[in-house]
Scaffold this motif. Structure first.
Motif, PDB file in Angstrom:
ATOM      1  N   GLY A 128       0.781  -1.237   0.000  1.00  0.00           N
ATOM      2  CA  GLY A 128       0.000   0.000   0.000  1.00  0.00           C
ATOM      3  C   GLY A 128       0.810   1.282   0.000  1.00  0.00           C
ATOM      4  N   LEU A 129       2.013   1.248  -0.569  1.00  0.00           N
ATOM      5  CA  LEU A 129       2.844   2.461  -0.595  1.00  0.00           C
ATOM      6  C   LEU A 129       3.056   2.961  -2.020  1.00  0.00           C
ATOM      7  CD1 LEU A 129       5.676   1.737   2.011  1.00  0.00           C
ATOM      8  CD2 LEU A 129       3.443   2.834   2.321  1.00  0.00           C
ATOM      9  N   PRO A 130       3.239   4.283  -2.180  1.00  0.00           N
ATOM     10  CA  PRO A 130       3.679   4.800  -3.483  1.00  0.00           C
ATOM     11  C   PRO A 130       5.018   4.157  -3.844  1.00  0.00           C
ATOM     12  CG  PRO A 130       3.196   6.606  -1.940  1.00  0.00           C
ATOM     13  CD  PRO A 130       3.173   5.334  -1.160  1.00  0.00           C
ATOM     14  N   TRP A 131       5.287   4.047  -5.138  1.00  0.00           N
ATOM     15  CA  TRP A 131       6.538   3.358  -5.496  1.00  0.00           C
ATOM     16  C   TRP A 131       7.152   3.929  -6.755  1.00  0.00           C
ATOM     17  CZ3 TRP A 131       7.386  -0.434  -9.542  1.00  0.00           C
ATOM     18  CH2 TRP A 131       6.283  -0.637 -10.383  1.00  0.00           C
ATOM     19  N   ARG A 132       8.446   3.700  -6.887  1.00  0.00           N
ATOM     20  CA  ARG A 132       9.174   4.178  -8.052  1.00  0.00           C
ATOM     21  C   ARG A 132       9.718   3.009  -8.845  1.00  0.00           C
ATOM     22  NH1 ARG A 132      15.346   4.275  -7.836  1.00  0.00           N
ATOM     23  NH2 ARG A 132      15.140   4.380 -10.052  1.00  0.00           N
ATOM     24  N   SER A 133       9.788   3.242 -10.157  1.00  0.00           N
ATOM     25  CA  SER A 133      10.449   2.305 -11.046  1.00  0.00           C
ATOM     26  C   SER A 133      11.314   3.127 -12.001  1.00  0.00           C
ATOM     27  CB  SER A 133       9.417   1.461 -11.789  1.00  0.00           C
ATOM     28  OG  SER A 133      10.055   0.439 -12.519  1.00  0.00           O
ATOM     29  N   SER A 134      11.759   2.526 -13.092  1.00  0.00           N
ATOM     30  CA  SER A 134      12.669   3.213 -13.998  1.00  0.00           C
ATOM     31  C   SER A 134      12.442   2.766 -15.429  1.00  0.00           C
ATOM     32  CB  SER A 134      14.137   2.869 -13.694  1.00  0.00           C
ATOM     33  OG  SER A 134      14.390   2.812 -12.328  1.00  0.00           O
ATOM     34  N   ALA A 135      12.840   3.639 -16.359  1.00  0.00           N
ATOM     35  CA  ALA A 135      13.128   3.190 -17.715  1.00  0.00           C
ATOM     36  C   ALA A 135      14.625   2.942 -17.776  1.00  0.00           C
ATOM     37  CB  ALA A 135      12.716   4.251 -18.725  1.00  0.00           C
ATOM     38  N   GLY A 136      15.107   2.380 -18.869  1.00  0.00           N
ATOM     39  CA  GLY A 136      16.547   2.153 -18.951  1.00  0.00           C
ATOM     40  C   GLY A 136      16.976   1.605 -20.278  1.00  0.00           C
ATOM     41  N   THR A 137      18.271   1.736 -20.534  1.00  0.00           N
ATOM     42  CA  THR A 137      18.873   1.153 -21.731  1.00  0.00           C
ATOM     43  C   THR A 137      20.341   0.898 -21.469  1.00  0.00           C
ATOM     44  OG1 THR A 137      19.393   1.443 -24.084  1.00  0.00           O
ATOM     45  CG2 THR A 137      19.373   3.425 -22.738  1.00  0.00           C
ATOM     46  N   ALA A 138      20.878  -0.132 -22.114  1.00  0.00           N
ATOM     47  CA  ALA A 138      22.311  -0.411 -22.041  1.00  0.00           C
ATOM     48  C   ALA A 138      23.040   0.095 -23.279  1.00  0.00           C
ATOM     49  CB  ALA A 138      22.533  -1.916 -21.872  1.00  0.00           C
ATOM     50  N   ALA A 139      22.322   0.722 -24.199  1.00  0.00           N
ATOM     51  CA  ALA A 139      22.948   1.171 -25.448  1.00  0.00           C
ATOM     52  C   ALA A 139      24.013   2.231 -25.171  1.00  0.00           C
ATOM     53  CB  ALA A 139      21.892   1.715 -26.403  1.00  0.00           C
ATOM     54  N   ASN A 140      24.967   2.322 -26.080  1.00  0.00           N
ATOM     55  CA  ASN A 140      26.076   3.254 -25.915  1.00  0.00           C
ATOM     56  C   ASN A 140      25.915   4.544 -26.714  1.00  0.00           C
ATOM     57  OD1 ASN A 140      28.171   1.851 -24.194  1.00  0.00           O
ATOM     58  ND2 ASN A 140      27.689   0.243 -25.668  1.00  0.00           N
ATOM     59  N   VAL A 141      24.861   4.627 -27.490  1.00  0.00           N
ATOM     60  CA  VAL A 141      24.635   5.807 -28.326  1.00  0.00           C
ATOM     61  C   VAL A 141      23.120   5.942 -28.516  1.00  0.00           C
ATOM     62  CG1 VAL A 141      24.826   4.500 -30.488  1.00  0.00           C
ATOM     63  CG2 VAL A 141      25.423   6.932 -30.469  1.00  0.00           C
ATOM     64  N   ALA A 142      22.663   7.140 -28.823  1.00  0.00           N
ATOM     65  CA  ALA A 142      21.219   7.388 -28.929  1.00  0.00           C
ATOM     66  C   ALA A 142      20.678   6.870 -30.259  1.00  0.00           C
ATOM     67  CB  ALA A 142      20.937   8.881 -28.767  1.00  0.00           C
ATOM     68  N   ASP A 143      20.725   5.547 -30.399  1.00  0.00           N
ATOM     69  CA  ASP A 143      20.327   4.910 -31.651  1.00  0.00           C
ATOM     70  C   ASP A 143      19.022   4.148 -31.466  1.00  0.00           C
ATOM     71  OD1 ASP A 143      21.101   2.772 -30.103  1.00  0.00           O
ATOM     72  OD2 ASP A 143      22.555   1.978 -31.537  1.00  0.00           O
ATOM     73  N   ALA A 144      18.726   3.274 -32.419  1.00  0.00           N
ATOM     74  CA  ALA A 144      17.466   2.520 -32.371  1.00  0.00           C
ATOM     75  C   ALA A 144      17.409   1.608 -31.154  1.00  0.00           C
ATOM     76  CB  ALA A 144      17.299   1.700 -33.661  1.00  0.00           C
ATOM     77  N   GLN A 145      18.537   1.003 -30.790  1.00  0.00           N
ATOM     78  CA  GLN A 145      18.536   0.148 -29.591  1.00  0.00           C
ATOM     79  C   GLN A 145      18.184   0.965 -28.357  1.00  0.00           C
ATOM     80  OE1 GLN A 145      22.206  -1.947 -28.637  1.00  0.00           O
ATOM     81  NE2 GLN A 145      21.540  -2.286 -26.531  1.00  0.00           N
ATOM     82  N   ALA A 146      18.802   2.119 -28.226  1.00  0.00           N
ATOM     83  CA  ALA A 146      18.550   2.978 -27.067  1.00  0.00           C
ATOM     84  C   ALA A 146      17.070   3.337 -26.988  1.00  0.00           C
ATOM     85  CB  ALA A 146      19.400   4.238 -27.156  1.00  0.00           C
ATOM     86  N   ALA A 147      16.508   3.727 -28.116  1.00  0.00           N
ATOM     87  CA  ALA A 147      15.098   4.128 -28.129  1.00  0.00           C
ATOM     88  C   ALA A 147      14.189   2.945 -27.844  1.00  0.00           C
ATOM     89  CB  ALA A 147      14.749   4.752 -29.482  1.00  0.00           C
ATOM     90  N   GLN A 148      14.507   1.807 -28.427  1.00  0.00           N
ATOM     91  CA  GLN A 148      13.652   0.635 -28.239  1.00  0.00           C
ATOM     92  C   GLN A 148      13.663   0.170 -26.788  1.00  0.00           C
ATOM     93  OE1 GLN A 148      14.638  -3.590 -29.679  1.00  0.00           O
ATOM     94  NE2 GLN A 148      13.273  -2.835 -31.259  1.00  0.00           N
ATOM     95  N   GLU A 149      14.856   0.032 -26.211  1.00  0.00           N
ATOM     96  CA  GLU A 149      14.935  -0.430 -24.826  1.00  0.00           C
ATOM     97  C   GLU A 149      14.269   0.561 -23.875  1.00  0.00           C
ATOM     98  OE1 GLU A 149      19.031  -3.128 -25.144  1.00  0.00           O
ATOM     99  OE2 GLU A 149      19.154  -1.110 -24.293  1.00  0.00           O
ATOM    100  N   THR A 150      14.469   1.840 -24.143  1.00  0.00           N
ATOM    101  CA  THR A 150      13.871   2.854 -23.274  1.00  0.00           C
ATOM    102  C   THR A 150      12.350   2.842 -23.389  1.00  0.00           C
ATOM    103  OG1 THR A 150      15.856   4.219 -23.519  1.00  0.00           O
ATOM    104  CG2 THR A 150      13.883   5.311 -22.682  1.00  0.00           C
ATOM    105  N   ALA A 151      11.845   2.763 -24.609  1.00  0.00           N
ATOM    106  CA  ALA A 151      10.386   2.769 -24.791  1.00  0.00           C
ATOM    107  C   ALA A 151       9.763   1.515 -24.191  1.00  0.00           C
ATOM    108  CB  ALA A 151      10.035   2.884 -26.273  1.00  0.00           C
TER     109      ALA A 151
END
Lengths: 509, 509
Positions: free
Chosen positions: B335-358
């Motif tokens: 019953g508590l408010p909670w936090r989570s995260s988005a994330g990516t392991a990509a090394n550059v702002a490419d398609a992998q970065a966007a896909q993992e983050t989304a």
């Protein structure tokens, strides 16, 4: 692959468990998400029925108008307008099956559609192809061969699709080449365009022959699907109407998909565009059911907004997501399987492409779509099929497929003993619990690179799309076709030769 | 912006409605999605309690062990192990508030946490910064200034965060620079690291001064938050334990977040990692409640898997998504408010970065996370904050924010009249219904380029990350700070000068 190694290698590998995820027969693990209340869904349905009854739609094919008229519709042949009473539509929807199975070349490639089914198809209908080695070009038969081969190699692509238009094959004979290639390439269900009765019946006959079915058997065996796009707003052209009649009469699957871009071919509001979409989809479904009650049909959704400055379509937008979620509500309201799409307007396989595709694909999954088309490879709102994006999107689709598997929480999975074994501040790398599972515990990425910045830099600092070029080349070279059925192939080739001698089947006739 | 134009421009613009989306005070529109049954959630909770009771955890700070002992815990001071009975934990959880509001500099920047709240924060804790103009480098104060300024400029970033570590500012005085900058930059809630009691109390004092609060008022006014990372497995180090005590006693917000990488610091299974996460989070929450019953705490989740070949963390994976969804179930269980995260392991702002983050951001939204950290800018699993990715991710977060607004389906929105007005096969561009709405109907993209391939090629064929470079430069130049409160600023500067003369506050002391 292990089967091709020598005995020694096989022995050494015996102890290493191999992860074999099941990416077929997926069931959507998520609760369908909504944007409208139940009352609003009922109001949208009523609004669509009112459109059909009071405004009607233009049906260009006289035979289709005759079918509507015979069912009691008000038909104005001069204006080509058909007005459909709600009773006709609702009776027709009741005869449409809530679930059905399309047969592949093997039972393992059969695809079931019904509540909870989650079926992924690659991007389709692209006039162009692109890859980083050869650049962007008009789609050719070689592109068609390569892109179908790439998609056939992924279990998570459950059916074949019209990945690219092979523009170098003349239109009257193109369907022979595409269907023959599909049948030989894989046992997965092939697509067939409804581009006139000649092409449709040619396609059915090739399928019937290669599946080894009698005419009687084919009449009750679902073997292929086509997408019927109404010419929004409120129009069904001749080839599409003909396709509705022909596929229904042969009990092949129709996916009735209005093309409703908010602010362009549809009202600028989500509720307005979905009212129009729903009216047109209901009209197409009704025609199919009037042609053959019980014909397998799917409700189709393809609604996003346009850039109001340029009129260009956009994807992965808030309006796109809302329209997708609302479409699921309307499809469930009438109780039919339904298709949606992922999409992107990006021109290259970059972060925008990945973001728009992931956002819209999530929306389709959360909307409870049973068939998600354009889930891999699409660029430029469908004007180009990208080899690299096909690979990058496949990662996303495989991740969705992984989410369909249950997550266990029994004593062994909860790992109390492992937690007890590892000291505070220690690590689990060497714990028995880890060692017994680590070969198969995690999804293995297809294209994602999880190396650190130093390793990644040393390896050439390559972006995801650059790495994907290697992957599609490797996958393309490694693909193995199933053994061809020589006798049926000969029969097909004789059929094609005869039909070509007759001039083929020009589209639209 | 219109206010700065001359009279003529203002008059001309009067008829053009401007879209003013509301991106603050978001309420999550989605039904929380699950991976475990209710029974399994109860079993996971029980498993975590068993870990705390039978195995305990190592607590390095003597004062914290004393607090636990006073509540009846079994404490072994030699081994620094604290074993917590379920009764102690469950009593503590009951005193934690289910909802609370953190105060910004203006009421418009207050942030409420409770069921349904959806709060986005940028990526944090990055030792490095990168952009396409200057490359990747150790984070500097200039990077800190620029990245906080960029995030402050977006309404959808609801609180400030430790976007990058300004490594060029000596550690004992770094917190003066970061807090002072945050207070002057924007009225949004600032972060404060719990890096020893000296820094914590300094930060509280600066906040108290700049918010114009008496000591008594500050004691009951929530003004900042910190993230407490346990040292998984089963350990709370001295600064983190001190932070739990100090923030609780001053009624400032604690986000208790174990760092549970599956197969590394946590069991290789989702259920095992979440058992450990839950145990550690409960221990931290318990310590805070023992220090001050009713202290504002959030349940924290940061669990993903590692690459079992290299040990490197991965994000946006199926295991990451499942752990995120399961964490939401555990947070709601207590019953508590909670936090989570988005994330990516990509090394550059490419398609992998966007896909993992989304993918991971969708998971956090669907899990019902109330606070989503790292929702913009993160690269390399948090080792680098990217200026370009910050912009690209902001598009995604704004789209989530748009989805929080209701989708109307009244008569006007359903647009029957517009559908009647447009002829079959026509278009809606010129319909009254469209003309009355098109200026404000659709989300306007920040970084997405919807132009066609020809236009895009003519404009330089730039990838999304290349376009983002322009955008962050423009946004950075355009940012306007709120007027500073001169008197309070002088008081803060005097405080900083005095504390610096005293040697500052070395971290961990």
């Amino acid at each position: 692959m292990a089967e091709r190694r020598g005995r020694r290698a096989r022995t050494a590998l015996q102890d290493v468990p191999v992860r074999r995820p099941e990416y077929r027969n997926l069931r959507n693990p998520f609760t369908p998400q909504t944007v409208f209340s139940d009352d609003e869904v009922a109001a949208l349905h009523a609004n669509a029925l009112r459109v059909l009854q009071e405004l009607g739609l233009k049906v260009l094919l006289p035979e289709a108008r005759a079918v509507f008229r015979a069912a009691g519709a008000l038909v104005d042949d001069d204006a080509e307008i058909v007005r459909l009473g709600a009773d006709i539509v609702e009776a027709a929807v009741r005869t449409a099956p809530a679930e059905f199975t399309i047969r592949g070349g093997r039972r393992a490639d059969d695809v079931w559609f019904g509540p909870g089914a989650l079926v992924f198809l690659p991007g389709a209908g692209c006039p162009n192809a692109t890859d980083r080695l050869r650049g962007r070009r008009p789609g050719s038969f070689r592109d068609f061969e390569e892109l179908t081969t790439l998609t056939a190699g992924f279990d998570v692509m459950h059916m074949q699709n019209a990945v690219v238009e092979p523009q170098d094959v003349p239109a009257p004979v193109r369907h022979y080449a595409t269907m023959r290639h599909q049948l030989l390439l894989t046992d997965k269900i092939p697509f067939l365009f409804a581009r006139g009765q000649g092409q449709t019946l040619d396609g059915f006959e090739m399928l019937r022959i290669y599946r080894g079915l009698s005419h009687e058997e084919f009449a009750t065996t679902l073997c292929t699907k086509t997408v019927i796009n109404t010419n929004s707003p409120r129009q069904i052209d001749r080839p599409m109407a003909q396709g509705l009649l022909d596929f229904a009469r042969h009990s092949q699957v129709l996916v009735v998909t209005p093309f409703c871009l908010l602010g362009a071919m549809a009202p600028v509001t989500v509720a307005g565009a979905l009212s129009l979409q729903h009216a047109e989809a209901l009209a197409g479904i009704t025609l199919a059911q009037l042609a053959r009650p019980g014909a397998p049909v799917m409700y189709g959704n393809f609604a996003s907004n346009v850039d109001m400055k340029s009129g260009a379509p956009a994807f992965g937008t808030p309006e796109h997501i809302k329209a997708t979620l609302g479409s699921g509500q309307l499809a469930r309201h009438i109780g039919l399987p339904w298709r949606s799409s992922a999409g992107t307007a990006a021109n290259v396989a970059d972060a925008q492409a990945a973001q728009e595709t992931a956002i819209s694909a999530w929306a389709a999954v959360l909307a409870g779509a049973n068939m998600i088309i354009h889930s891999a490879g699409w660029l430029e709102g469908g004007l180009t099929h990208s080899y690299e994006k096909l690979i990058l999107d496949m990662e996303m689709v495989q991740i969705f497929a992984e989410l369909c598997s249950p997550t266990a929480a029994d004593e062994a999975e909860m790992a109390f003993a492992a937690i007890a074994e590892v000291q505070p501040g220690g690590h689990f790398f060497a714990a028995d619990h880890t060692m017994n599972r680590f070969h198969t515990a995690f999804y293995e990425p297809l294209a994602a690179d999880w190396s650190n910045f130093g390793q990644w830099t040393d390896a050439g600092a390559r972006r995801a799309d650059e790495r994907a070029t290697d992957i599609w080349q490797t996958r393309l070279a490694a693909y193995e076709r199933p053994p061809a059925h020589a006798e049926r192939l000969a029969e097909i080739d004789a059929f094609i030769a005869r039909r070509k001698a007759e001039g083929g089947a020009p589209p639209g006739e």
